[in-house]
Write a protein that holds these residues in place. Structure first.
Motif, short mmCIF file in Angstrom:
data_model
loop_
_atom_site.label_atom_id
_atom_site.label_comp_id
_atom_site.label_asym_id
_atom_site.label_seq_id
_atom_site.Cartn_x
_atom_site.Cartn_y
_atom_site.Cartn_z
N UNK A 154 0.82 -1.22 0.00
CA UNK A 154 0.00 0.00 0.00
C UNK A 154 0.85 1.27 0.00
N UNK A 155 2.18 1.14 0.05
CA UNK A 155 3.02 2.32 -0.05
C UNK A 155 3.97 2.47 1.11
N UNK A 156 4.59 3.67 1.21
CA UNK A 156 5.59 3.91 2.24
C UNK A 156 5.61 5.38 2.61
N UNK A 157 6.24 5.69 3.73
CA UNK A 157 6.44 7.08 4.15
C UNK A 157 7.92 7.30 4.44
N UNK A 158 8.36 8.55 4.25
CA UNK A 158 9.73 8.94 4.59
C UNK A 158 9.67 10.21 5.42
N UNK A 159 10.23 10.14 6.60
CA UNK A 159 10.25 11.32 7.48
C UNK A 159 11.63 11.47 8.08
N UNK A 160 11.91 12.69 8.53
CA UNK A 160 13.19 12.92 9.20
C UNK A 160 13.14 12.31 10.60
N UNK A 161 14.30 11.88 11.10
CA UNK A 161 14.38 11.29 12.43
C UNK A 161 15.76 11.53 13.01
N UNK A 162 16.05 10.87 14.10
CA UNK A 162 17.34 11.02 14.75
C UNK A 162 18.11 9.71 14.69
N UNK A 163 19.37 9.81 14.32
CA UNK A 163 20.30 8.69 14.41
C UNK A 163 21.67 9.26 14.71
N UNK A 164 22.32 8.73 15.71
CA UNK A 164 23.54 9.33 16.21
C UNK A 164 24.65 9.38 15.15
N UNK A 165 24.84 8.28 14.39
CA UNK A 165 25.92 8.24 13.42
C UNK A 165 25.43 7.62 12.12
N UNK A 166 26.28 7.67 11.12
CA UNK A 166 25.89 7.13 9.82
C UNK A 166 25.71 5.61 9.92
N UNK A 167 24.95 5.08 8.98
CA UNK A 167 24.63 3.66 8.96
C UNK A 167 23.14 3.43 8.79
N UNK A 168 22.71 2.20 8.95
CA UNK A 168 21.32 1.84 8.70
C UNK A 168 20.84 0.79 9.70
N UNK A 169 19.58 0.98 10.16
CA UNK A 169 18.89 -0.05 10.97
C UNK A 169 17.68 -0.52 10.19
N UNK A 170 17.59 -1.82 9.92
CA UNK A 170 16.39 -2.40 9.31
C UNK A 170 15.62 -3.08 10.43
N UNK A 171 14.45 -2.51 10.76
CA UNK A 171 13.65 -2.97 11.91
C UNK A 171 12.42 -3.67 11.40
N UNK A 172 12.36 -4.98 11.64
CA UNK A 172 11.27 -5.80 11.09
C UNK A 172 10.34 -6.28 12.20
N UNK A 173 9.05 -5.95 12.06
CA UNK A 173 8.04 -6.48 12.98
C UNK A 173 7.50 -7.77 12.37
#
Length: 630
Positions: A154-173
């Motif tokens: 059905x789609x996706x959203x992109x918003x600004x957030x906080x992350x201390x340093x560069x990199x990526x977290x993929x969080x799967x429910x």
């Protein structure tokens, strides 16, 4: 923020992702970890020219975290990260690969960075196990982090957030468990360790996870020990593949341990073959010849094939196309960055690369076996006991297409050497003027050795190869000749020693005793095709030889595999005209024809027994013996 739609036929593609493209749900973890590895590799590559990165290869890592209560599985990396534009182009467009674009941008230099992705669909495999995915990411050099969220088509959203340093977290429910699928298994530490070691063990960056362990409490009494549970972060993957190291720098113990752990064998391998190839296809391979035959080797349950990796990531557990059938006993791994993988990275799009690799591995294995045969004959004898039969099958299969490649590896038991010998060794011992390679087929060496048909050849000192396996005569037929010497059954009527046949020609015996032969043929009727004077018998009165094409051992083989349609070999009864029994038969033909018929039946049944063939009427035979005794 308003929800955005994927820039492709997202619903259809995601449905394919969940239901069609991937064979196993567990593949999702391999894909997510591979993406994390690519992100680390990209920043590592950038660090080669940008001193401000301040990180070396040893500083990059991938972390796995679980939250069983919230059903959350998180895979994090400290790689290059993504900005808003990257999220739109990489995650907003299904089948758009940032890694593929990276390869195009850096060209040949991409070989120095072991990036894995090609198609841009691996990330979406997570929807096979997750009903909601969040991606928190911050690109190297950027001050802004972004949160990408989607529950699927059905789609996706992109918003600004906080992350201390560069990199990526993929969080799967993770999805709720069902009767058919237990998605919660992907929150269990043991299961995640198992999947990392199966698919991602050779990712070049450490994959770390907090592991729950148990230890004895300090000051706990020995008679009533108490234990406590504690958590410790461990690296799950070994990172450096053994096959990437030079063979001279790897200890035998390391190869043995790798083989036992990788292929669940308690015994060490007999041979280790390390291959490093560059050219049309660049690859490395580490092959093992087992020191013992697997218990199910000659059953339909045995699966052949090598483990196939692409840049250290497992693509196929059993790639049978990498091994010819005659070397199906070989175990090992092949790793290549040149493979044309399909969209799921589980199969290959084209088989050209596989054919090149398989042809080279065939040569390498064959060369190693030839070296073992020459330099370590005792070791080769052990190998032959385990897998020699497979090489004979290789000679026979595909109408003998591989016979010339395999013939020098064959061994057969020798009547004179009392052990298996090669065809080349047999040829080297042949007497001057000997035109044929003599063989005799039977159930065991001992049974063959007692056959009366071999007596003359053995007395003449002629070496005979004993064929004790059902495939042996078929292999001889496929080979036809070896070093211009034809194969000839020592049990055939043509196998008499040349010198002896010249001293005592049998041709006149056919005419001298024609009446006896005609009588026996008429008495036995359709049971036999012909009766003739034997050229090969010496001290025995009778034997049975087969007509052209099919031998008695072949007949037994077909009777075992297709009893209802089994062909029968032609039966030719050979009589020793110089034996006293023949004289008694000849006298009975003239003086007591009825007794002569009984003699003929008796001799035919004896010939059947010598040949190892069943009697049509065992009771009648015993009655006949008893009748002639009184």
């Amino acid at each position: 923020m308003a929800k955005r739609q994927f820039k492709a036929e997202s619903k259809r593609l995601l449905d394919l992702m969940v239901n069609s493209i991937y064979t196993h749900h567990e593949i999702f973890l391999r894909e997510i970890i591979s993406n994390a590895s690519d992100a680390c590799d990209k920043l590592c590559y950038r660090a080669l020219t940008d001193q401000d990165v301040g990180l070396g290869r040893k500083d990059f890592k991938i972390e796995i975290k679980t939250d069983k209560t919230g059903r959350i599985l998180t895979v994090s990396d400290n790689g290059i990260g993504m900005d808003k534009e990257d999220l739109e182009s990489n995650l907003g467009v299904i089948a758009s690969s940032g890694t593929f674009q990276f390869r195009q941008e850096v060209g040949d230099d991409a070989k120095n960075a072991d990036v894995i992705g090609q198609f841009g669909v691996g990330f979406y495999s997570a929807f096979m196990v997750a009903d909601h995915i969040s991606v928190v990411t911050k690109k190297y050099g950027s001050d802004t982090a972004y949160l990408w969220q989607s529950s699927g088509a059905d789609g996706y959203t992109v918003t600004e957030c906080e992350r201390e340093s560069f990199g990526t977290d993929v969080i799967m429910h993770l999805r709720p468990d069902t009767d058919d699928e237990k998605f919660s298994e992907f929150l269990e530490g043991w299961r995640l360790q198992e999947l990392v070691r199966k698919y991602s063990d050779y990712i070049r960056f450490p994959i770390r996870m907090e592991i729950s362990k148990t230890r004895k409490k300090e000051d706990s009494p020995e008679d009533h020990p108490e234990y406590e549970t504690y958590a410790e972060v461990e690296t799950l993957n070994s990172m450096i593949p053994l096959w990437q190291r030079q063979k001279s720098k790897v200890k035998k113990e390391e190869y043995d341990k790798f083989y036992r752990d990788k292929f669940n064998d308690y015994a060490e391998p007999q041979r280790v073959i390390a291959v490093s190839a560059e050219g049309a296809v660049t690859y490395r391979a580490l092959l093992f010849v087992p020191s013992q035959q697997p218990f199910n080797y000659y059953s339909k349950d045995f699966e052949s094939g090598l483990q196939l990796y692409s840049n250290g990531v497992l693509i196929m557990e059993k790639c049978a196309d990498l091994l010819p059938e005659h070397f199906r006993f070989v175990r090992g791994v092949v790793d290549s960055a040149d493979l044309s993988l399909n969209i799921s990275r589980e199969l290959l799009q084209h088989d050209r690369q596989l054919k090149v690799i398989a042809a080279n591995l065939d040569k390498k294995i064959r060369a190693d076996l030839q070296k073992m045969m020459k330099d370590e004959p005792e070791e080769y004898a052990k190998f032959w006991k385990n897998f020699g039969r497979q090489l004979k099958f290789g000679v026979v299969s595909d109408y003998g297409a591989k016979k010339e490649e395999l013939q020098d590896l064959l061994l057969f038991y020798s009547s004179t050497e009392k052990k298996p010998v090669s065809l080349a060794d047999y040829i080297s011992r042949m007497a001057e003027g000997q035109e044929s390679i003599y063989y005799a087929a039977g159930e065991t060496v001992e049974a063959i050795d007692r056959l009366p048909q071999l007596e003359a050849l053995k007395d003449a000192g002629t070496e005979i190869l004993y064929f004790t396996e059902d495939v042996d005569e078929f292999a001889a037929q496929a080979l036809m000749t070896y070093q211009e010497k034809k194969f000839l059954s020592a049990l055939s009527g043509e196998a008499a020693p040349k010198a002896e046949s010249e001293e005592a020609p049998k041709e006149t015996e056919e005419d001298d005793h024609k009446a006896v032969f005609d009588f026996v043929k008429e008495a036995l009727g359709e049971q036999i095709k012909e009766v003739r004077a034997s050229k090969i018998l010496k001290s025995h009165p009778v034997c049975l030889t087969a007509g052209p094409g099919l031998s008695f051992e072949m007949e037994k083989y077909f009777a075992a595999v297709q009893p209802e349609q089994a062909p029968k070999a032609e039966r030719i009864l050979e009589l020793n005209a110089a034996h006293p029994v023949f004289a008694a038969l000849e006298k009975a033909v003239t003086e007591d024809p009825e007794k002569a018929k009984k003699y003929a039946a008796l001799l035919f049944n004896q010939a059947l027994l010598i040949a190892g063939l069943p009697l049509e009427d065992p009771s009648g035979y015993t009655d006949l013996v008893c009748e002639l005794l009184v």
